[in-house]
Design a protein around this motif. Structure first.
Motif, PDB file in Angstrom:
ATOM      1  N   ASP A 110      -9.155   9.593  -2.960  1.00 34.85           N
ATOM      2  CA  ASP A 110      -8.763   9.587  -1.558  1.00 34.85           C
ATOM      3  C   ASP A 110      -8.591   8.154  -1.068  1.00 34.85           C
ATOM      4  O   ASP A 110      -9.517   7.336  -1.153  1.00 34.85           O
ATOM      5  N   LEU A 111      -7.405   7.846  -0.539  1.00 34.51           N
ATOM      6  CA  LEU A 111      -7.134   6.490  -0.066  1.00 34.51           C
ATOM      7  C   LEU A 111      -7.985   6.126   1.153  1.00 34.51           C
ATOM      8  O   LEU A 111      -8.220   4.943   1.418  1.00 34.51           O
ATOM      9  N   SER A 112      -8.446   7.134   1.880  1.00 36.78           N
ATOM     10  CA  SER A 112      -9.219   6.840   3.091  1.00 36.78           C
ATOM     11  C   SER A 112     -10.540   6.143   2.783  1.00 36.78           C
ATOM     12  O   SER A 112     -11.132   5.499   3.650  1.00 36.78           O
ATOM     13  N   SER A 113     -10.997   6.245   1.533  1.00 34.18           N
ATOM     14  CA  SER A 113     -12.274   5.628   1.173  1.00 34.18           C
ATOM     15  C   SER A 113     -12.183   4.110   1.067  1.00 34.18           C
ATOM     16  O   SER A 113     -13.208   3.433   0.950  1.00 34.18           O
ATOM     17  N   PHE A 114     -10.970   3.567   1.107  1.00 32.73           N
ATOM     18  CA  PHE A 114     -10.802   2.120   0.928  1.00 32.73           C
ATOM     19  C   PHE A 114     -10.788   1.344   2.242  1.00 32.73           C
ATOM     20  O   PHE A 114     -10.668   0.123   2.229  1.00 32.73           O
ATOM     21  N   ASN A 115     -10.844   2.066   3.361  1.00 30.07           N
ATOM     22  CA  ASN A 115     -10.850   1.394   4.669  1.00 30.07           C
ATOM     23  C   ASN A 115      -9.652   0.448   4.800  1.00 30.07           C
ATOM     24  O   ASN A 115      -9.799  -0.735   5.141  1.00 30.07           O
ATOM     25  N   LEU A 116      -8.475   0.978   4.500  1.00 29.00           N
ATOM     26  CA  LEU A 116      -7.255   0.169   4.510  1.00 29.00           C
ATOM     27  C   LEU A 116      -6.688   0.039   5.915  1.00 29.00           C
ATOM     28  O   LEU A 116      -6.877   0.925   6.764  1.00 29.00           O
ATOM     29  N   PRO A 117      -5.962  -1.042   6.189  1.00 29.06           N
ATOM     30  CA  PRO A 117      -5.290  -1.172   7.490  1.00 29.06           C
ATOM     31  C   PRO A 117      -4.129  -0.188   7.590  1.00 29.06           C
ATOM     32  O   PRO A 117      -3.635   0.313   6.578  1.00 29.06           O
ATOM     33  N   ASP A 118      -3.724   0.097   8.819  1.00 22.75           N
ATOM     34  CA  ASP A 118      -2.555   0.959   9.008  1.00 22.75           C
ATOM     35  C   ASP A 118      -1.334   0.291   8.400  1.00 22.75           C
ATOM     36  O   ASP A 118      -1.150  -0.930   8.498  1.00 22.75           O
ATOM     37  N   LEU A 119      -0.501   1.102   7.779  1.00 22.71           N
ATOM     38  CA  LEU A 119       0.691   0.577   7.104  1.00 22.71           C
ATOM     39  C   LEU A 119       1.915   0.879   7.972  1.00 22.71           C
ATOM     40  O   LEU A 119       2.395   2.022   8.013  1.00 22.71           O
ATOM     41  N   PRO A 120       2.432  -0.107   8.685  1.00 23.02           N
ATOM     42  CA  PRO A 120       3.564   0.156   9.591  1.00 23.02           C
ATOM     43  C   PRO A 120       4.861   0.379   8.814  1.00 23.02           C
ATOM     44  O   PRO A 120       5.000  -0.045   7.666  1.00 23.02           O
ATOM     45  N   LEU A 121       5.796   1.045   9.462  1.00 23.25           N
ATOM     46  CA  LEU A 121       7.116   1.236   8.864  1.00 23.25           C
ATOM     47  C   LEU A 121       7.995   0.050   9.236  1.00 23.25           C
ATOM     48  O   LEU A 121       8.119  -0.290  10.416  1.00 23.25           O
ATOM     49  N   PRO A 122       8.612  -0.596   8.275  1.00 22.29           N
ATOM     50  CA  PRO A 122       9.505  -1.719   8.584  1.00 22.29           C
ATOM     51  C   PRO A 122      10.834  -1.207   9.123  1.00 22.29           C
ATOM     52  O   PRO A 122      11.142  -0.014   9.046  1.00 22.29           O
ATOM     53  N   THR A 123      11.602  -2.106   9.653  1.00 21.84           N
ATOM     54  CA  THR A 123      12.959  -1.756  10.079  1.00 21.84           C
ATOM     55  C   THR A 123      13.847  -1.668   8.850  1.00 21.84           C
ATOM     56  O   THR A 123      13.956  -2.627   8.081  1.00 21.84           O
TER      57      THR A 123
END
Length: 917
Positions: free
Chosen positions: A455-468
């Motif tokens: 589960d990726l949520s266990s890594f406490n990652l920053p939000d990944l924005p969508l680029p233009t």
């Protein structure tokens, strides 16, 4: 005969009539006032359309300037009426076709006796003065074609824009001709390839090649020369043998070629009565073209029987697994040996009169890899690991294995070796190198970080924005993406994914892959072109200088000659994998300079500064996903997150799913590539503890001195470190007085430490007992690890029958407590109680130290600015002394010869001139 000629003429007339009636050849563009015509066919037609576009010539412009365009659908026989109608009224016709002049010659013939008053000048491969215009030997690209069109039209039509384009393409062509890449990536045998061993011949013998992967041995140090067509292997020797003093020849022949027509060559050699040994590689696949099954599927015993029936004398089998023949009855007189006996077999057979044969039975390495992944072949629970601190960097493991997965590892103590676990095909030949640094690891797999699963949520990652998502180039309405990489690593997959994603986004795309023996580790390039309409994708190739995005999965290929012509500093955005995968030449040249900085400088000169991104993609992808094969998708994810790819996220992810290969792995890899582009620190946090950071390489004099002092203290004690520092400081003072900087001092500091810390039994034991070894091992592998090491203790009797060297033996995990105990006895080194110190090798190592100290004293007496470089060369001699046992002894002899030559030069120096008062 006359009837045959009539029939042929009739067939030609019928074909031409069919082409005429069905309008196979077509007039594409016409003009009310025609002057200049272009005739082309096939792929060249698309390239011509792109070249015209690059020159700013649309159909409307063509009408104004008098340009006609004719597309030939049937190059031979050329339909005459349509082509004559096209040519009427033109001043000149340019024929654009690849390779030979098929259309051009027919056109000249058909116009030869035609109306003289309307017959145009015809040019193509040559101009009217017989100068080359379009090269015949390679594929034509858009730049070459545009240059030719602009040059010919300039005589008939003057236009400032076309003149600018002509100047641009002329300059690009001149720059491409002058460009020399710093280093090239050439194809090579795969890791674990049977040819690594099978193509070797005894000293004094020669071999010939044929059609198959083994043809690459021509460019290696294998005494292999010339090749023939399929089925002619060895036949040239039939004609040569009466006219030479050479008595025998080896001939390499693959099993696929043997089944195709190679038996005919063997039959011819038997009939001619020449002395030749055919080495038939039985690798169970047509490896060169993708691993297809061999037609006929003859077994090794059946081939043996066929050879004996053809009159071949002695027939022997050298097998990787001779135990597989336990329940097989071989034809009478056929011998069975282990593959290690190949060299001895060859030495015996070259003295036999007539035709002999050796069947080398070892499955293709690429096929092994495929079958193991599919569960069709047992995957051995055994991997090899090199303790780099024990490794001396001598390269004997590469000599024995010829394997590209034995890679260089740059360390503070010099270049060592490491095994690329992602590329290794478990051939195990490298373990034959005479070196105690090899460790066998059982019950383990390459370690994967938790990033590759769960589960990726266990890594406490920053939000990944969508680029233009970017649009298309406003001037051209397209986006050109160049993907460069190494064959066999999934480069073509990236082009396929982008093409499918474009389709899902409702965009047009074309993908063209450029390969040359790519699956053998050669360079690969994918030209990916995307536009909102297929009308804008006239040619599948990216035009010179028109790459919008470079995905440099391999820097060497990206900086190569072919790619360089497509890049432009004021246009090309780039994502560059900063990891430099070693080139195959390292196998043969231990000290090769990979010129990493120079390669990166060349890429800097060809890409845009503001949109250039360097990332250690291979290290990160391998650490995150457990396999470097993830590198290319990682680079794609990085580029997309940076806003360089004109496709939607949904389309790319759906393209990965539709590919149906390692879907979850590729989706996860693409995500991590995006995350690396957004927040590299987050990636480092995820990977913390999952791999060992490589220590920095000391570069300054103080860094080297600090590093080596600590090393010598750990090796023996502070007294040895102090002895080392005294000599180094003496050199430092003398060099400064002689007007030098610190090049000589760095050299002495490096190699005096090397001699002082020779790797005896105590040191090898210490390095195997260290925490650093355990950390590196556990960072690379996971599971219930069982270890064994491969040593050749001098006190144990016996020599290897094949090599004559002391026999290496495998020692299990019980040896490690013994290592720990032996390590604690290092204080005995050099004393009367040092039982190992009495061997000839240890005495030589101690003599080397005193000799070196004497040489340095000699150099310092007469050191001046003019002889500093020679002194440095002499001081670097210990670099030649690498390895263990017989390998080290052989290198000592080479170093001794070099020392004598250099000291002779030193003795002949003229004393420096005394300055006038």
């Amino acid at each position: 005969r006359e009837q045959d000629h009539r029939l042929q003429r009739y067939k030609g007339f019928a074909a031409q009539a069919f082409a005429r009636a069905n309008k196979i050849d077509r007039l594409i563009w016409d003009s009310p006032n025609p002057k200049f015509g272009i005739v082309t066919a096939g792929k060249s037609y698309q390239d011509v359309r792109q070249a015209l576009f690059e020159l700013g010539i649309t159909e409307e412009v063509a009408k104004d300037i008098g340009l006609r365009l004719y597309k030939v659908g049937m190059p031979w026989p050329l339909e005459p009426e349509g082509i004559r109608d096209f040519c009427e009224g033109l001043d000149e016709v340019l024929v654009v076709e690849e390779k030979r002049e098929v259309i051009e010659h027919q056109l000249r013939w058909q116009l030869y006796n035609w109306k003289p008053n309307v017959r145009p000048t015809v040019v193509g491969k040559h101009d009217e003065n017989n100068n080359w215009l379009l090269p015949p030997e390679n594929e034509l690209d858009v730049g070459i074609i545009a240059h030719a069109i602009a040059a010919r039209m300039s005589k008939l039509y003057k236009n400032n824009e076309i003149q600018k384009k002509l100047k641009y393409f002329s300059e690009r062509q001149k720059a491409a001709s002058a460009y020399t890449p710093e280093i090239n990536r050439t194809p090579y045998f795969c890791s674990g390839c049977p040819h690594n061993s099978s193509t070797k011949v005894p000293e004094g013998s020669r071999a010939t090649a044929g059609i198959g992967c083994h043809i690459m041995s021509i460019n290696m140090d294998r005494n292999t020369e010339t090749f023939t067509q399929m089925g002619g292997e060895g036949v040239p020797w039939v004609g040569q043998s009466p006219f030479t003093n050479e008595k025998h020849m080896f001939v390499n022949l693959g099993d696929g070629t043997y089944m195709h027509s190679g038996t005919l060559a063997i039959r011819q050699s038997v009939i001619a009565g020449v002395n030749v040994t055919y080495k038939i590689l039985y690798n169970d696949a047509v490896a060169m073209t993708g691993g297809q099954n061999i037609e006929g599927n003859l077994t090794v015993p059946q081939i043996c029987a066929q050879l004996k029936a053809e009159g071949v004398g002695r027939v022997a089998i050298a097998s990787e697994y001779p135990e597989n023949y336990a329940n097989i009855t071989l034809p009478k007189g056929v011998e069975l040996h282990e593959r290690d006996k190949l060299m001895a077999l060859q030495e015996e057979m070259r003295d036999i009169t007539g035709v002999t044969a050796i069947i080398y039975d070892q499955t293709c390495a690429a096929e092994k890899r495929r079958k193991r992944k599919r569960g069709q072949m047992v995957d051995p629970d055994k991997r090899l690991f090199i303790n780099d601190e024990v490794c001396e960097g001598c390269g004997d493991c590469s000599v024995q294995s010829n394997c590209v997965s034995v890679e260089p590892l740059e360390t503070p103590l010099g270049r060592k070796r490491t095994i690329n676990q992602s590329g290794c095909n478990k051939d195990y030949s490298c373990i034959k190198g005479f070196c105690p640094s090899f460790v066998t690891v059982r019950g383990a797999k390459p370690r994967k970080s938790k990033a590759g699963m769960g589960d990726l949520s266990s890594f406490n990652l920053p939000d990944l924005p969508l680029p233009t998502v970017p649009g298309f180039n406003s001037a051209y309405g397209d986006c050109n993406i160049l993907v460069t990489g190494i064959g066999g690593t999934g480069v073509l997959t990236i082009g396929g994914l982008l093409g499918m994603a474009a389709h899902l986004d409702g965009k047009a795309s074309s993908v063209m892959d450029m390969m040359g023996l790519a699956q053998k580790g050669g360079g690969v390039m994918s030209h990916v072109r995307i536009a909102d309409s297929s009308d804008k994708l006239r040619s599948p190739r990216i035009v010179t200088g028109r790459t919008d995005v470079l995905l440099a999965c391999d820097s060497i290929v990206a900086a190569g000659k072919d790619a360089s012509d497509l890049l432009r500093a004021d246009r090309t955005a780039s994502v560059i994998n900063s990891h430099l995968t070693p080139i195959a030449d390292f196998v043969r040249n231990n000290d090769i300079d990979f010129k990493q900085a120079a390669v990166q400088k060349q890429l800097d000169d060809m890409t845009d500064d503001a949109t250039r991104h360097r990332v250690p993609a291979q290290e990160l992808a391998a650490a995150l996903m457990g396999d470097s094969i993830a590198t290319n998708v990682f680079v794609l994810g990085f580029a997309w997150q940076k806003g360089l790819i004109p496709l939607s996220l949904d389309a790319i992810e759906q393209g990965i799913r539709l590919n149906k290969v390692a879907v979850e792995t590729n989706l996860r890899t693409f995500f991590w590539g995006r995350m690396a582009a957004h927040d590299m620190d987050a990636i480092k946090r995820v990977l913390k503890g999952s791999f060992v950071d490589r220590p920095a390489i000391p570069k300054t004099m103080d860094e080297i001195l600090e590093n080596r002092t600590a090393h010598l203290t750990a090796y023996q004690d502070t007294a040895l470190a102090e002895k080392y520092a005294i000599l180094v400081n003496q050199v430092r003072v003398a060099e400064k007085a002689a007007g030098g900087k610190d090049a000589l001092t760095k050299t002495v500091a490096t190699y005096y430490a090397k001699l002082l810390s020779y790797k005896d039994e105590y040191e090898v034991a210490r390095l195997y007992s260290s925490e650093a070894f355990k950390q590196k091992l556990t960072a690379q592998f996971e599971g219930k690890i069982k270890l064994s090491v491969h040593l050749a203790p001098p006190m144990l009797p016996g020599k290897d029958a094949a090599t004559g060297k002391p026999r290496k033996r495998e020692f299990g995990a019980w040896i490690f407590p013994l290592f720990s105990a032996l390590s604690s006895l290092k204080g005995l080194r050099g004393t009367a109680f040092d039982v190992f110190g009495y061997t000839a090798e240890r005495r030589m190592e101690r003599t080397l130290i005193t000799d070196y100290e004497g040489i340095i004293s000699l150099l310092l007496k007469d050191l001046n600015k003019s002889n500093l470089s020679l002194a440095q060369e002499i001081a670097a001699l210990p670099d030649m002394i690498r390895g263990y046992g017989p390998v080290k002894v052989a290198n000592m002899a080479l170093a001794a010869d070099a020392k004598d030559a250099l000291l002779a030069r030193w003795a002949k120096q003229e004393p420096p001139a005394i300055a006038a008062e």
